[in-house]
Structure formats: C-alpha cells, structure tokens
Design an enzyme around this catalytic site. Structure first.
Site, PDB file in Angstrom:
ATOM      1  N   ARG A   1       1.768  -1.111 -11.135  1.00  0.00           N
ATOM      2  CA  ARG A   1       2.393  -0.943  -9.485  1.00  0.00           C
ATOM      3  C   ARG A   1       2.284  -2.375  -8.544  1.00  0.00           C
ATOM      4  O   ARG A   1       2.797  -2.964  -7.832  1.00  0.00           O
ATOM      5  CB  ARG A   1       2.095   0.283  -8.956  1.00  0.00           C
ATOM      6  CG  ARG A   1       3.069   0.459  -7.486  1.00  0.00           C
ATOM      7  CD  ARG A   1       2.621   2.023  -6.921  1.00  0.00           C
ATOM      8  NE  ARG A   1       1.385   2.169  -6.567  1.00  0.00           N
ATOM      9  CZ  ARG A   1       0.709   3.338  -5.923  1.00  0.00           C
ATOM     10  NH1 ARG A   1       1.772   4.184  -5.861  1.00  0.00           N
ATOM     11  NH2 ARG A   1      -0.150   3.292  -5.510  1.00  0.00           N
TER      12      ARG A   1
ATOM     13  N   LYS B   1       3.702  -1.321  -1.987  1.00  0.00           N
ATOM     14  CA  LYS B   1       2.468  -0.864  -1.362  1.00  0.00           C
ATOM     15  C   LYS B   1       2.057  -2.081  -0.626  1.00  0.00           C
ATOM     16  O   LYS B   1       0.968  -2.667  -0.962  1.00  0.00           O
ATOM     17  CB  LYS B   1       1.435  -0.392  -2.342  1.00  0.00           C
ATOM     18  CG  LYS B   1       0.529   0.406  -1.706  1.00  0.00           C
ATOM     19  CD  LYS B   1      -0.353   1.388  -2.656  1.00  0.00           C
ATOM     20  CE  LYS B   1      -1.231   2.277  -2.116  1.00  0.00           C
ATOM     21  NZ  LYS B   1      -0.943   3.192  -1.124  1.00  0.00           N
TER      22      LYS B   1
ATOM     23  N   GLU C   1       9.132  10.852   2.872  1.00  0.00           N
ATOM     24  CA  GLU C   1       7.755  10.781   2.726  1.00  0.00           C
ATOM     25  C   GLU C   1       7.039  10.639   4.110  1.00  0.00           C
ATOM     26  O   GLU C   1       7.777  10.381   5.044  1.00  0.00           O
ATOM     27  CB  GLU C   1       7.238   9.748   1.660  1.00  0.00           C
ATOM     28  CG  GLU C   1       7.767   8.146   2.209  1.00  0.00           C
ATOM     29  CD  GLU C   1       7.223   7.040   1.174  1.00  0.00           C
ATOM     30  OE1 GLU C   1       6.201   7.215   0.359  1.00  0.00           O
ATOM     31  OE2 GLU C   1       7.744   6.057   1.493  1.00  0.00           O
TER      32      GLU C   1
END
Length: 331
Positions: free
Chosen positions: A73, A175, A209
């Site tokens: 990721r 992220k 989210e």
C-alpha cells in the site's frame, strides 16, 4: 500511560533517494531530521505513511502483522503521489532491522510496537507545484503502545456528513497526511456542536469512512461495507476483519450503502456498527447523529459480534490462534 503514539524509540531506520538512486538504510537518531525550508513536502504535501504493529508472543518471539500488505500500500501511495519508487525489499529490511534492534522493547499483550514507515519529498524547489520531487526520504519510526481500550470499551458517536468528503475522491486510497488534514475541521466542528467522536463521511448519501477509519455495519450474520474504489482507504484491518468474518461463515457484502439504509438497519435490536483500523482493530459505534437527531445502533452498546471479531484478530496477532492466512512474519 502516555497518549497513543507520543513515545518513540530513540533510533529509526532511514534511507534517502538522491541522484536517481537509494542509499543504504542506516540506523539514525529519531529525534530530528534535516530538511531545507523549501523541501517539496513542506509546500506541496508529497508525503505518505503506513501504520502496522509488531507483537510479542508467549514464546518471546516478535511477529509483524501483515507487513507485506502495508508495504504494497505504501508503494501504491508513493506512486500515486509521484514520489520516487522503492523496492519492497528495501522497506522490509528497514522495518525488520529497526524492530529487531528494539525487540526487547516490544510490549507484551495487550500492548504492541506501533510501526510508522514514512516517505517524504525532500527536493528544495518551491517552483515545483506541478512537478514531482526528485529526491526523498524514507524512514521507519517505532512507538510502543498499550491497550487502546484501557479506558473502557465505550461506544462511539458518529455524525453523518452528507455534504462533504474526507478528501478529494481521487486521493482516497492514498494514505497521505493531506487527507487527514482535510478531515480535521469537520471532526472538530462535530465534537463541538453535537459531541461526536468522529464524522462518518457520506457524500450524496453514500456511506464511506470516517476521518481515520473504515466503517462496518453488522446486521445479524451479515457485514456490509463500501466496495473498494479510489475514493477511500483500503484498510488492512478492514480486509483482515472481513476475511475472518468469512472464515466464521458470515456473509460479507461489499457494496454501496446509503444513509437511509444505514439508519433503517441500525434500528434493529441486533444491529451493530464498528470502525476498523490498526490502532483499535474494531471500535464499537453506539450512536449515529443525522439532521439533528440521534439514532442508537442496536442496543447502543458494544455488540457481541464486534467483540468476537476483534478478539479473533487479536488472538492471531498475539499467537493465541492459528495464523491460517500467513499474516505473521516472525523476526
């Protein structure tokens, strides 16, 4: 006990990318880094990070949980931010080297060693608003942490926000620090106005989210959560919980969930909701706030299925249950 993530090991591993090549990783002091004030990261937010944990088992061994998935990721985040690419082996070595160095400091359960790999653009160039950095720094911080729920397993209050998004839709699966910054003001306003713990972003009624965690609705034997796309973070804990749920024979529905359906299902006595993330694993949600009204999720208390799923994942992490999916890396 110090606040989560405020205590750091005195050293970290670091590598730098300059002149089209990566340096050999080094163990360096973690109390400071040297950056030019014109560094790309400080002006154009070329930064991404990961969060994973190391766990001490009863036999004394130290085990990393799903390190490879976190590295993948981070490679993806780096690529989407146009940061210099790195080999998975480089970051794997940096993580394992620093955790080995401080293996004696890894807490016993329910504590763990939180691991924060970080990648930042370092080129001193304030004219590069539309160009990537040519140099970068990759480092791995360690922070010993205790029991996330030591203060009690209280349920969370979520404000449903239909007008705003956590971040730009094309940035959701990255992220990056900028995404957390963009969600901060709505969260602070929700705390002040309705005493909410978090904001559940539901742009145009599409349940996505919160500012820092994925959302799961548990209706009896079914878990409902948004299907993966580029608009939100593809959580490693989310994936782990869904895998365990399938192993338990639960139905996992990854699909669009509307605010209307969420509120309708939440009113059922056996309904549960939870937030998934590295720090808390699964944090129970007790109240949803929408258009000035409060709605209890099921009983409003921690649900049995939420607690069962969290315990099942913790047991794998702590070596108390079989690691069927080869998630642990012993070092």
């Amino acid at each position: 006990m110090a606040a989560f993530g405020t205590v750091f090991m005195p050293q970290m591993t670091m590598a730098t990318f300059e002149n089209s090549d990566w340096s050999k990783p080094e163990l360096v002091s973690s109390d400071a880094i040297q950056l030019h004030p014109g560094a790309h990261v400080l002006h154009y937010a070329s930064t991404c990070f990961e969060g994973l944990k190391a766990f001490r088992h009863e036999d004394g061994s130290i085990n990393l949980f799903r390190m490879n998935r976190n590295i993948e990721r981070m490679q993806q985040s780096s690529r989407l931010l146009s940061l210099p690419a790195f080999d998975a082996g480089l970051l794997q070595k940096m993580i394992t080297d620093v955790v080995k160095h401080f293996s004696d400091e890894v807490p016993k359960p329910p504590g763990s060693m939180y691991i924060r790999p970080t990648h930042i653009g370092t080129e001193a160039a304030i004219g590069k608003a539309a160009s990537p950095t040519s140099s970068s720094m990759l480092y791995v911080l360690l922070s010993p942490v205790g029991d996330y729920f030591s203060g009690g397993d209280k349920t969370l209050r979520l404000l449903l926000e239909e007008d705003g998004s956590r971040c730009a839709a094309h940035m959701g699966m990255v992220k990056s620090g900028g995404n957390y910054a963009s969600a901060l003001q709505p969260i602070l306003q929700a705390r002040e106005s309705v005493n909410a713990d978090q904001v559940l972003f539901c742009p145009n009624g599409d349940v996505q989210e919160t500012g820092a965690a994925n959302f799961l609705l548990i209706d009896g034997n079914e878990i409902i959560t948004k299907a993966l796309d580029s608009s939100f973070l593809h959580g490693v804990t989310r994936d782990s919980i869904l895998t365990i749920a399938r192993d338990m024979g639960m139905t996992v529905s990854e699909r669009q969930l509307s605010v209307d359906e969420l509120l309708e299902r939440a009113s059922k006595p056996d309904c549960e909701a939870a937030l998934s993330g590295t720090a808390a694993v699964l944090a129970p949600v007790g109240t949803l706030i929408h258009n000035g009204k409060e709605f209890s999720v099921g009983s409003g208390k921690s649900g049995a299925t939420t607690l069962k799923l969290r315990k099942a994942l913790n047991d794998i992490q702590w070596g108390k249950a079989e690691d069927k999916h080869s998630w642990l890396t012993k070092i």
